[in-house]
Design an enzyme around this catalytic site. Structure first.
Site, PDB file in Angstrom:
ATOM      1  N   ASP A 126       0.887  -1.284  -0.084  1.00  0.00           N
ATOM      2  CA  ASP A 126       0.005  -0.057   0.135  1.00  0.00           C
ATOM      3  C   ASP A 126       1.007   1.325  -0.117  1.00  0.00           C
ATOM      4  O   ASP A 126       1.657   1.579  -1.064  1.00  0.00           O
ATOM      5  CB  ASP A 126      -0.998  -0.060   1.254  1.00  0.00           C
ATOM      6  CG  ASP A 126      -1.967   1.148   1.168  1.00  0.00           C
ATOM      7  OD1 ASP A 126      -2.977   0.700   0.423  1.00  0.00           O
ATOM      8  OD2 ASP A 126      -1.999   1.946   1.993  1.00  0.00           O
ATOM      9  N   ASP A 261      -8.393  -7.938  -3.197  1.00  0.00           N
ATOM     10  CA  ASP A 261      -7.981  -6.529  -2.715  1.00  0.00           C
ATOM     11  C   ASP A 261      -9.269  -5.697  -3.512  1.00  0.00           C
ATOM     12  O   ASP A 261      -9.274  -5.614  -4.793  1.00  0.00           O
ATOM     13  CB  ASP A 261      -6.770  -6.119  -3.267  1.00  0.00           C
ATOM     14  CG  ASP A 261      -6.213  -4.965  -2.659  1.00  0.00           C
ATOM     15  OD1 ASP A 261      -7.122  -4.020  -2.350  1.00  0.00           O
ATOM     16  OD2 ASP A 261      -5.137  -4.620  -2.563  1.00  0.00           O
ATOM     17  N   GLY A 287      -7.368 -10.687   1.015  1.00  0.00           N
ATOM     18  CA  GLY A 287      -7.907  -9.110   0.556  1.00  0.00           C
ATOM     19  C   GLY A 287      -6.393  -8.478   0.632  1.00  0.00           C
ATOM     20  O   GLY A 287      -5.312  -8.753   0.484  1.00  0.00           O
ATOM     21  N   HIS A 288      -6.840  -7.079   0.911  1.00  0.00           N
ATOM     22  CA  HIS A 288      -5.502  -5.879   0.914  1.00  0.00           C
ATOM     23  C   HIS A 288      -4.583  -6.305   1.811  1.00  0.00           C
ATOM     24  O   HIS A 288      -3.601  -6.077   1.742  1.00  0.00           O
ATOM     25  CB  HIS A 288      -6.364  -4.920   1.365  1.00  0.00           C
ATOM     26  CG  HIS A 288      -5.436  -3.252   1.111  1.00  0.00           C
ATOM     27  ND1 HIS A 288      -5.020  -3.052  -0.236  1.00  0.00           N
ATOM     28  CD2 HIS A 288      -4.952  -2.483   2.071  1.00  0.00           C
ATOM     29  CE1 HIS A 288      -4.158  -2.158   0.007  1.00  0.00           C
ATOM     30  NE2 HIS A 288      -4.221  -1.752   1.060  1.00  0.00           N
ATOM     31  N   PHE A 289      -4.907  -6.692   3.282  1.00  0.00           N
ATOM     32  CA  PHE A 289      -3.986  -7.152   4.251  1.00  0.00           C
ATOM     33  C   PHE A 289      -3.679  -8.513   4.164  1.00  0.00           C
ATOM     34  O   PHE A 289      -4.080  -9.396   5.145  1.00  0.00           O
ATOM     35  CB  PHE A 289      -4.479  -6.595   5.635  1.00  0.00           C
ATOM     36  CG  PHE A 289      -4.316  -4.933   5.515  1.00  0.00           C
ATOM     37  CD1 PHE A 289      -3.025  -4.313   5.902  1.00  0.00           C
ATOM     38  CD2 PHE A 289      -5.554  -4.443   5.757  1.00  0.00           C
ATOM     39  CE1 PHE A 289      -3.025  -3.182   6.058  1.00  0.00           C
ATOM     40  CE2 PHE A 289      -5.515  -2.914   5.477  1.00  0.00           C
ATOM     41  CZ  PHE A 289      -4.308  -2.318   5.630  1.00  0.00           C
TER      42      PHE A 289
END
Length: 308
Positions: A126, A261, A287-289
């Site tokens: 990120d 994500d 997902g994103h994390f």
């Protein structure tokens, strides 16, 4: 503004040790003075091992690497700082400090120099992407490898829904265009960032979003985060330069990605693969994390592919 109270840091868990071949070393916690700011960082691994610099994303801190650090410390000297305005690092008032990505990258550069780091592999998630790419562009001779984890350097890698929120804000900053971005600071959104796209909710620790939200909720932190979000447009403008660097320098690169994500899509992965056809790529049903559910798998991929 003060850093998070030490009780919040305890969520990271106790220092981890092991014995025998490939043993991990204790995770220790430190502060480094950088241009008048106290920058917090986690450290583990043999001091003479190759350095791995872990650059975190929004709205987290080095806390997001709490499970990965012990794994990497078997082979690397691991350093994971908190940015100004995040985690345990200082968070001066936004009215008197420049919370933009150029300043952030300069702070991280000075931080590494203060620790005497002359060569390192960058792990970028990120916000870590634009910070790390600036470090790489400024001092390419220091880069021994790159790891991209849900950090895009391609416009095509953004979710259209996210672009629709940011575009009006970047075109003209008003209370009306700022309002959708303030949603990113709300507790339900913080939790959603962790849960959305994750297919193994039993492995998601509530400590993650609780820790992040404690930082976001500090007095004055909303102004800090909105300055970073406003400055993110400078990163998008720099994408072509970063792409040219990667295509030319071809550093050793690993791509590890949570494929569900909601912010940075698989088009971001394709963009990196086109620039770096030799890069190993691992996609996870996350997902994103992705580290929250797949730290073991990502750690194993790094140990198997980087710095051989």
């Amino acid at each position: 503004m003060q850093p998070l109270p030490f009780a919040a840091l305890a969520l990271a868990g106790l220092a981890t040790t092991a014995t025998g071949a490939g043993a991990t070393e204790a995770v220790t916690y430190h502060h480094q003075q950088v241009d008048g700011l106290s920058i917090f960082y986690r450290e583990a691994g043999a001091p003479d091992a190759p350095v791995m610099l872990l650059l975190h994303g929004f709205p987290s801190s080095s806390h997001m690497y709490r499970d990965l650090i012990p794994i990497l410390s078997k082979r690397f000297h691991v350093i994971a700082p908190d940015y100004p305005g995040f985690g345990q690092s200082d968070a001066p008032d936004a009215a008197g400090y420049a919370y933009d990505f150029q300043t952030l990258a300069q702070t991280m550069e000075t931080f590494t120099e203060g620790l005497g780091l002359t060569e390192y592999t960058l792990y970028m998630q990120d916000y870590g992407g634009p910070v790390g790419m600036r470090l790489a562009m400024t001092h390419p001779e220091r880069i021994s490898g790159l790891i991209f984890q849900n950090a895009t350097i391609h416009v095509e890698g953004w979710s259209p829904d996210v672009v629709a929120q940011f575009a009006p804000f970047w075109a003209e900053r008003t209370p009306q265009t700022e309002a959708p971005l303030r949603q990113f600071l709300h507790p339900q959104t913080t939790r959603w960032q962790y849960e959305h796209g994750s297919t193994d909710l039993q492995r998601l620790s509530p400590d993650a979003w609780t820790h992040d939200q404690a930082g976001l909720d500090r007095d004055g932190n909303d102004a800090i985060q909105l300055e970073y979000l406003w400055s993110y447009q400078d990163n998008v403008a720099a994408y072509p330069d970063w792409q040219d660097y990667l295509a030319s320098a071809r550093p050793e690169t690993l791509i590890v990605w949570g494929q569900n994500d909601p912010f940075f899509t698989l088009e971001a992965v394709k963009g990196l693969q086109n620039l770096l056809p030799d890069a190993a790529t691992y996609l996870y049903d996350a997902g994103h994390f992705a580290l929250e559910t797949h730290a073991d798998e990502i750690g194993a991929a790094i140990l198997a592919t980087m710095g051989r």
